[in-house]
Design a protein around this motif. Sequence first.
Motif, short mmCIF file in Angstrom:
data_model
loop_
_atom_site.label_atom_id
_atom_site.label_comp_id
_atom_site.label_asym_id
_atom_site.label_seq_id
_atom_site.Cartn_x
_atom_site.Cartn_y
_atom_site.Cartn_z
N ALA A 99 0.84 -1.20 0.00
CA ALA A 99 0.00 0.00 0.00
C ALA A 99 0.87 1.25 0.00
CB ALA A 99 -0.91 0.00 1.23
N TYR A 100 0.33 2.34 -0.55
CA TYR A 100 1.01 3.63 -0.45
C TYR A 100 1.17 4.01 1.03
CZ TYR A 100 0.10 4.76 -5.41
OH TYR A 100 0.06 4.78 -6.77
N SER A 101 2.22 4.77 1.32
CA SER A 101 2.33 5.41 2.63
C SER A 101 2.07 6.90 2.45
CB SER A 101 3.72 5.19 3.23
OG SER A 101 4.68 6.03 2.60
N THR A 102 2.11 7.65 3.54
CA THR A 102 2.07 9.11 3.41
C THR A 102 3.33 9.55 2.66
OG1 THR A 102 3.18 9.39 5.53
CG2 THR A 102 0.76 9.40 5.54
N SER A 103 3.27 10.71 2.04
CA SER A 103 4.37 11.16 1.18
C SER A 103 5.65 11.40 1.97
CB SER A 103 3.96 12.43 0.44
OG SER A 103 2.87 12.17 -0.42
N GLN A 104 5.53 11.83 3.21
CA GLN A 104 6.71 12.10 4.03
C GLN A 104 7.29 10.81 4.59
OE1 GLN A 104 6.03 15.34 6.70
NE2 GLN A 104 8.04 15.22 7.67
N GLY A 105 6.53 9.73 4.53
CA GLY A 105 6.98 8.45 5.05
C GLY A 105 6.14 8.02 6.23
N ILE A 106 6.15 6.71 6.53
CA ILE A 106 5.35 6.16 7.62
C ILE A 106 5.74 6.83 8.94
CG2 ILE A 106 4.87 4.05 8.92
CD1 ILE A 106 5.34 2.49 6.28
N GLU A 107 4.75 7.27 9.69
CA GLU A 107 5.02 8.09 10.87
C GLU A 107 5.85 7.36 11.92
OE1 GLU A 107 2.70 10.86 14.19
OE2 GLU A 107 1.55 9.74 12.68
N CYS A 108 5.52 6.11 12.23
CA CYS A 108 6.28 5.41 13.28
C CYS A 108 7.73 5.20 12.87
CB CYS A 108 5.60 4.09 13.65
SG CYS A 108 5.76 2.78 12.42
N ILE A 109 7.99 5.09 11.56
CA ILE A 109 9.37 4.95 11.09
C ILE A 109 10.11 6.28 11.24
CG2 ILE A 109 10.85 4.42 9.10
CD1 ILE A 109 8.72 2.44 8.19
N ARG A 110 9.43 7.39 10.94
CA ARG A 110 10.05 8.69 11.14
C ARG A 110 10.35 8.93 12.62
NH1 ARG A 110 6.90 12.72 10.11
NH2 ARG A 110 4.99 11.65 9.50
N GLN A 111 9.49 8.44 13.48
CA GLN A 111 9.76 8.54 14.92
C GLN A 111 11.00 7.74 15.31
OE1 GLN A 111 6.03 7.17 16.49
NE2 GLN A 111 5.01 9.17 16.30
N ASP A 112 11.13 6.55 14.72
CA ASP A 112 12.32 5.73 15.01
C ASP A 112 13.58 6.40 14.48
OD1 ASP A 112 10.77 3.84 16.25
OD2 ASP A 112 10.76 2.42 14.57
N ASN A 124 13.14 16.16 15.72
CA ASN A 124 11.69 16.21 15.55
C ASN A 124 11.28 15.35 14.35
OD1 ASN A 124 9.00 16.86 15.14
ND2 ASN A 124 9.29 19.07 15.34
N PRO A 125 10.41 14.34 14.55
CA PRO A 125 9.97 13.52 13.40
C PRO A 125 9.35 14.33 12.27
CG PRO A 125 9.25 12.55 15.48
CD PRO A 125 9.81 13.90 15.82
N ASP A 126 8.80 15.51 12.57
CA ASP A 126 8.23 16.34 11.51
C ASP A 126 9.31 16.91 10.59
OD1 ASP A 126 5.66 15.90 12.37
OD2 ASP A 126 5.54 17.73 13.56
N ASN A 127 10.57 16.89 11.04
CA ASN A 127 11.68 17.34 10.20
C ASN A 127 12.34 16.19 9.44
OD1 ASN A 127 11.40 20.03 11.02
ND2 ASN A 127 12.82 19.79 12.74
N ILE A 128 11.79 15.00 9.58
CA ILE A 128 12.34 13.82 8.91
C ILE A 128 11.50 13.52 7.67
CG2 ILE A 128 12.92 11.38 9.14
CD1 ILE A 128 14.51 13.14 11.03
N TYR A 129 12.19 13.31 6.55
CA TYR A 129 11.53 12.96 5.28
C TYR A 129 12.17 11.68 4.76
CZ TYR A 129 9.70 17.72 5.40
OH TYR A 129 9.05 18.88 5.78
N LEU A 130 11.40 10.62 4.68
CA LEU A 130 11.92 9.37 4.12
C LEU A 130 12.01 9.51 2.60
CD1 LEU A 130 10.08 6.72 6.33
CD2 LEU A 130 12.04 8.20 6.85
N SER A 131 12.95 8.80 2.00
CA SER A 131 13.23 9.04 0.58
C SER A 131 13.67 7.77 -0.13
CB SER A 131 14.33 10.11 0.45
OG SER A 131 15.51 9.69 1.13
N THR A 132 13.71 7.86 -1.44
CA THR A 132 14.15 6.75 -2.29
C THR A 132 15.67 6.77 -2.35
OG1 THR A 132 12.13 7.05 -3.58
CG2 THR A 132 13.82 5.64 -4.54
N GLY A 133 16.30 6.25 -1.31
CA GLY A 133 17.74 6.42 -1.17
C GLY A 133 18.06 7.86 -0.83
N ALA A 134 19.33 8.14 -0.54
CA ALA A 134 19.72 9.52 -0.25
C ALA A 134 19.66 10.40 -1.50
CB ALA A 134 21.12 9.55 0.35
#
Length: 534
Positions: free
Chosen positions: A163-176, A191-201
């Motif tokens: 399934a798609y996740s939110t665009s910034q990335g799954i929240e619990c993963i950003r918390q981790d 702050n997890p709000d300053n974390i953006y998950l991405s397709t590699g760096a």
Amino acid sequence: FRSGRIDPNIQYDGNLLIAELLIFFFSFSMFQITLQLQRCARDITNMSQQAVNGISHRGRVLTLDSMNPNVKRVEYAVRGPIVQRAVQIEKELKEGVKKPFTEVIKANIGDAHAMGQKPITFFRQVLALCSYPALLEDSKFPEDAKKRAQRILEACGGHSIGAYSTSQGIECIRQDVARYIEKRDGGIPSNPDNIYLSTGASDAIVTILKLLVCGEGRDRTGVMISIPQYPLYSAALADLGAVQINYYLDEDNCWSLNITELRRALNAAREHCNPRVLCIINPGNPTGQVQSRQCIEDVIRFAKEEHLFLMADEVYQDNVYAEGCQFHSFKKVLFEMGPEYSNTVEMASFHSTSKCYMGECGFRGGYMEVINLDPEVKAQLIKLVSVRLCPPVPGQALLDLVVNPPQPDEPSYATFMKERTAVLSTLAEKARLTEQIFNTVPGITCNPVQGAMYTFPGITLPQKAIDKLGLVPDMFYCMRLLEEDGICLVPGSGFGQREGTYHFRMTILPPTDKLKVVLQKIREFHLRFTQEFS
């Protein structure tokens, strides 16, 4: 009538004359219609043939002349002409073509698993459980792996990583990720709000550059990048139409970064662009240096004084081998320098699942953390990452395991630590081996490989080889090495280098036995090449 002569002594029938005229005009009209039908038939045949060949009768919409000119300026040496030739040679070997070697060894790219490194067991167990949840009932999997998989699946839509996740990335993963950064940096908040998950760096780096690049003419954004540099940066800047500002690392001082050189490059660039960004790679790629804390402090002061946005590429942060070297994150140093810097310097830092001890390049997992970003710009950043929907969810799951690995009280901890330590210890051994062997070869000079996964030796080439018409000298050198010995390297010209110097980049990732073979083959080739062109 047909002869054009009328005999005055003959009386003509008017009806017959009209009939003859009608027959003539009818025959002439039919002749014209036949010609037109023949022309149409030829046109239809030509158009059909053009359609088969993909060519419009009006010409192609997209041609080399009409395409985006920025794309034509993009170059990416890591997968450039030498690598393309290596792929051709591999096909030739499979087809039975005789070569002086039996395999091509691709030492051009930091692809750990392709070089034989084994995946970390715990990571693959959890990913297998996430991909096929029915395995959660299998007793072969440890309980901590099952708990991690269940937690990740519960955070996914429909309990599926499909399934798609939110665009910034799954929240619990950003918390981790935020907790991982806090632990790494000695308790400095994240702050997890300053974390953006991405397709590699790479994806995150290009996204930030998109936000920063603007202007025309002398107002165009200038971006400072180290030379030698990782070609992602030069390629992205060409694609975005930004101005590349080169600052040179000090090869004679183990590829160190000098603030005097930064200032020289900045002042020269202000004559033709608007410098706004400073990019740092630490540990270095392709040079393998690890920056000291003092150097990082100096860079942060420089960025503040010159009002530059700081981009810290820290994807090799676990790859530190040299005695006396230590990884210091730019964020940690920034905050330890006090509010004068931590409240004002705008920065983005990047990490990836592709490097370090993981080497999971294909999953394309990564993150960036932004510091002091304008709230209105953050809203635009959210919009920009929303366009590509979300990063790969399996890559997000893998990232969660990297930042939240097995703990000492969990059953997978012992195996995890054993595998992690073995990978990093072997890399440290190969870094020392590479430096030692290269420095025994006349005409090759190799700085210590303090970190990362590469060496960038300087090579002395005979003038006769340098004078080869139409060929870049180190490209010519690397192509000859590939054709004669099956070793695929990247010429230093693909990363940038001081004029009049020549290098190649080689990864230290091959297994130790194979790495020894590679180093010996390069040694023999260099001596042979030098003798041939002396």
